[in-house]
Design a protein around this motif. Structure first.
Motif, short mmCIF file in Angstrom:
data_model
loop_
_atom_site.label_atom_id
_atom_site.label_comp_id
_atom_site.label_asym_id
_atom_site.label_seq_id
_atom_site.Cartn_x
_atom_site.Cartn_y
_atom_site.Cartn_z
N CYS A 79 6.70 23.21 34.74
CA CYS A 79 5.68 23.97 34.01
C CYS A 79 6.26 25.20 33.33
O CYS A 79 7.28 25.74 33.76
N GLY A 80 5.56 25.64 32.31
CA GLY A 80 5.95 26.83 31.59
C GLY A 80 5.30 28.07 32.15
O GLY A 80 4.61 28.03 33.18
N HIS A 81 5.48 29.19 31.46
CA HIS A 81 4.95 30.47 31.92
C HIS A 81 3.43 30.41 32.04
O HIS A 81 2.74 29.92 31.15
N GLY A 82 2.91 30.91 33.17
CA GLY A 82 1.48 30.93 33.39
C GLY A 82 0.93 29.70 34.08
O GLY A 82 -0.29 29.63 34.32
N TYR A 83 1.79 28.75 34.43
CA TYR A 83 1.35 27.51 35.07
C TYR A 83 2.23 27.22 36.29
O TYR A 83 3.34 27.74 36.41
N PHE A 84 1.72 26.36 37.17
CA PHE A 84 2.50 25.93 38.32
C PHE A 84 2.30 24.44 38.53
O PHE A 84 1.32 23.84 38.06
N GLN A 167 8.34 29.58 43.08
CA GLN A 167 7.28 29.33 42.12
C GLN A 167 5.99 30.05 42.51
O GLN A 167 5.49 29.92 43.63
N LEU A 168 5.45 30.79 41.56
CA LEU A 168 4.19 31.49 41.75
C LEU A 168 3.03 30.53 41.51
O LEU A 168 3.04 29.76 40.55
N VAL A 169 2.02 30.59 42.40
CA VAL A 169 0.84 29.73 42.30
C VAL A 169 -0.39 30.51 41.85
O VAL A 169 -1.21 30.02 41.08
N GLY A 170 -0.52 31.75 42.31
CA GLY A 170 -1.66 32.57 41.92
C GLY A 170 -1.57 33.96 42.53
O GLY A 170 -0.71 34.23 43.37
N PHE A 171 -2.49 34.83 42.13
CA PHE A 171 -2.48 36.20 42.64
C PHE A 171 -3.83 36.86 42.38
O PHE A 171 -4.57 36.48 41.47
N CYS A 172 -4.12 37.85 43.22
CA CYS A 172 -5.36 38.63 43.07
C CYS A 172 -5.24 39.88 43.92
O CYS A 172 -5.07 39.78 45.14
N ASP A 173 -5.30 41.04 43.28
CA ASP A 173 -5.23 42.32 43.99
C ASP A 173 -3.97 42.37 44.86
O ASP A 173 -2.87 42.29 44.35
N SER A 174 -4.13 42.48 46.19
CA SER A 174 -2.98 42.60 47.09
C SER A 174 -2.58 41.27 47.73
O SER A 174 -1.94 41.24 48.77
N VAL A 175 -2.96 40.17 47.09
CA VAL A 175 -2.65 38.83 47.60
C VAL A 175 -1.92 38.02 46.54
O VAL A 175 -2.31 38.04 45.36
N MET A 176 -0.87 37.33 46.94
CA MET A 176 -0.21 36.38 46.04
C MET A 176 -0.02 35.06 46.76
O MET A 176 0.10 35.02 47.99
N VAL A 177 0.00 33.99 46.00
CA VAL A 177 0.17 32.65 46.56
C VAL A 177 1.38 32.01 45.89
O VAL A 177 1.55 32.10 44.67
N THR A 178 2.23 31.38 46.69
CA THR A 178 3.44 30.76 46.17
C THR A 178 3.59 29.35 46.70
O THR A 178 2.86 28.92 47.60
N GLU A 179 4.57 28.65 46.16
CA GLU A 179 4.92 27.32 46.65
C GLU A 179 5.42 27.40 48.09
O GLU A 179 6.01 28.41 48.50
#
Length: 382
Positions: A79-84, A167-179
């Motif tokens: 995937c490109g920038h902004g996608y996972f 790989q970054l999956v998502g984020f919000c405030d003080s939380v991030m989600v990764t592979e």
């Protein structure tokens, strides 16, 4: 005539011998091909590849690996920038936002060799896929913690299209989600190789040296007008906490919060001091320029002379030796790396090579000892 007849008899063996030799040669070729493809699982070229799903130019590319965890080949979209794209997905998905993060359910503690003093790290599920949720601990929600968190998140965004970076999956405030990577951080290497013994060979171990150099070269490439250097690590084990092992025993950098960014002005890297106020880097693992130069005075970060990304070059030989681990391998490989490693350990940072130069030499040694069908070390199991 007798001599001539006898000579012809020896020169012209029966036809069945020709067929015997022919089929024997054919079988040997098939066995060799199968051995290289399937019995050397640490061979990156045969286990890790990219293909296009259809003939359409709009279809995504897929990265496929042989997973020792699942004992099968598995693929994910590139995937490109902004996608996972996670293993098993058929298409890329935009980074998850605050609303979508609410759909993540389930949570178990991730098996790390470090407890994680700043962030809580948990394994969770998103639409049936394993992901990792990282959340700032309540007692670390302050300006400095948020600054480091935002800094690390931005780096993951900036390098999101590079497979060497988590790989970054998502984020919000003080939380991030990764592979999610089941083998966890690189300090677990020896434990895992005791389980997956077929991978405990020089190909796997030396490939990790190359992977570390690929990552160093990427971070030092000047992407976005900046160079990134490691600040969090007074020992090999501490540094390796920041790297994860993939299912096919490759390396990705994961914890990037403590990377210091150095701006490039007129082609010259601007020097800085690692922004850890209470830490004295005066240990052998760190480069001499990181050591407190005023021995008679207590450490004071405001008086510390600045340095650049060459602090990473100093650490390369020690990191690679830790991956090789087993002494017979070191005896066979390290003499070929002696010159470049000595340059990495130069006390004058200006005379140390660039990461790309070190990578070029290590790749040449890899090709000579392991690649291109070489059998010098490729069958040596530790």
């Amino acid at each position: 005539m007798l001599l001539s007849s006898d000579h012809n008899n020896f020169a012209d063996p029966p036809n069945f011998l020709y067929w015997f030799w022919f089929f024997g040669y054919l079988c040997a070729c098939v066995i060799l091909a199968v051995f290289k493809l399937y019995l050397l699982p640490s061979s990156y070229k045969s286990r890790n590849f990219t293909h296009n799903s259809t003939a359409s130019t709009h279809a995504p590319n897929f990265k496929c690996i042989w997973s020792v965890v699942d004992n099968r080949t598995k693929c994910k979209p590139v995937c490109g920038h902004g996608y996972f794209g996670l293993y098993g997905m058929e298409a890329c998905h935009p980074w998850l936002d605050c609303d979508e993060l609410k759909s993540i359910n389930g949570s178990e503690k991730i098996p790390l060799s470090t407890p994680g003093s700043v962030k809580q790290v948990r394994i969770s599920k998103w639409e049936g896929y394993d992901v990792v949720v990282k959340k700032l601990r309540d007692y670390h929600i302050g300006r400095r913690a948020h600054t480091e968190y935002k800094h690390g998140l931005q780096i993951l965004k900036d390098f999101s299209n590079h497979s060497e970076v988590l790989q970054l999956v998502g984020f919000c405030d003080s939380v991030m989600v990764t592979e999610f990577h089941a083998l966890a951080d690189a300090n677990n290497l020896e434990k895992h190789l005791m389980v997956y013994k077929d991978f405990d060979n020089v190909s796997t171990r030396f490939q990790l040296c190359l992977d570390f150099l690929y990552i160093m070269t990427l971070l030092h490439s000047g992407q976005g007008g900046k160079v990134y250097a490691h600040c969090d690590g007074n020992a090999v084990s501490i540094l390796l906490w920041q790297f994860l092992l993939t299912d096919d025993f490759r390396l990705v950098i994961s914890d990037v919060d403590a990377l210091v960014d150095l701006e490039i002005l007129n082609g010259v890297t601007q020097k800085k001091v690692c922004p850890v106020e209470s830490r004295n880097y005066s240990v052998p693992f760190n480069a001499p320029e990181q050591h407190w130069p005023y021995k008679e005075e207590p450490f004071n970060i405001s008086r510390m002379p600045p340095y650049d990304e060459k602090i990473d070059i100093w650490k390369i030989p020690d990191v690679c030796k830790s991956f090789l681990h087993y002494m017979p391998l070191k005896i066979k490989i390290l003499p070929h790396l002696r010159d470049i490693n000595n340059r990495c350990k130069s006390k004058d940072p200006q005379t140390r090579p660039k990461a790309s130069e070190v990578l070029a030499v290590y790749r040449d040694v890899h090709r000579h000892l392991i690649g291109n069908g070489s059998t010098i070390l490729s069958l040596h199991h530790t």
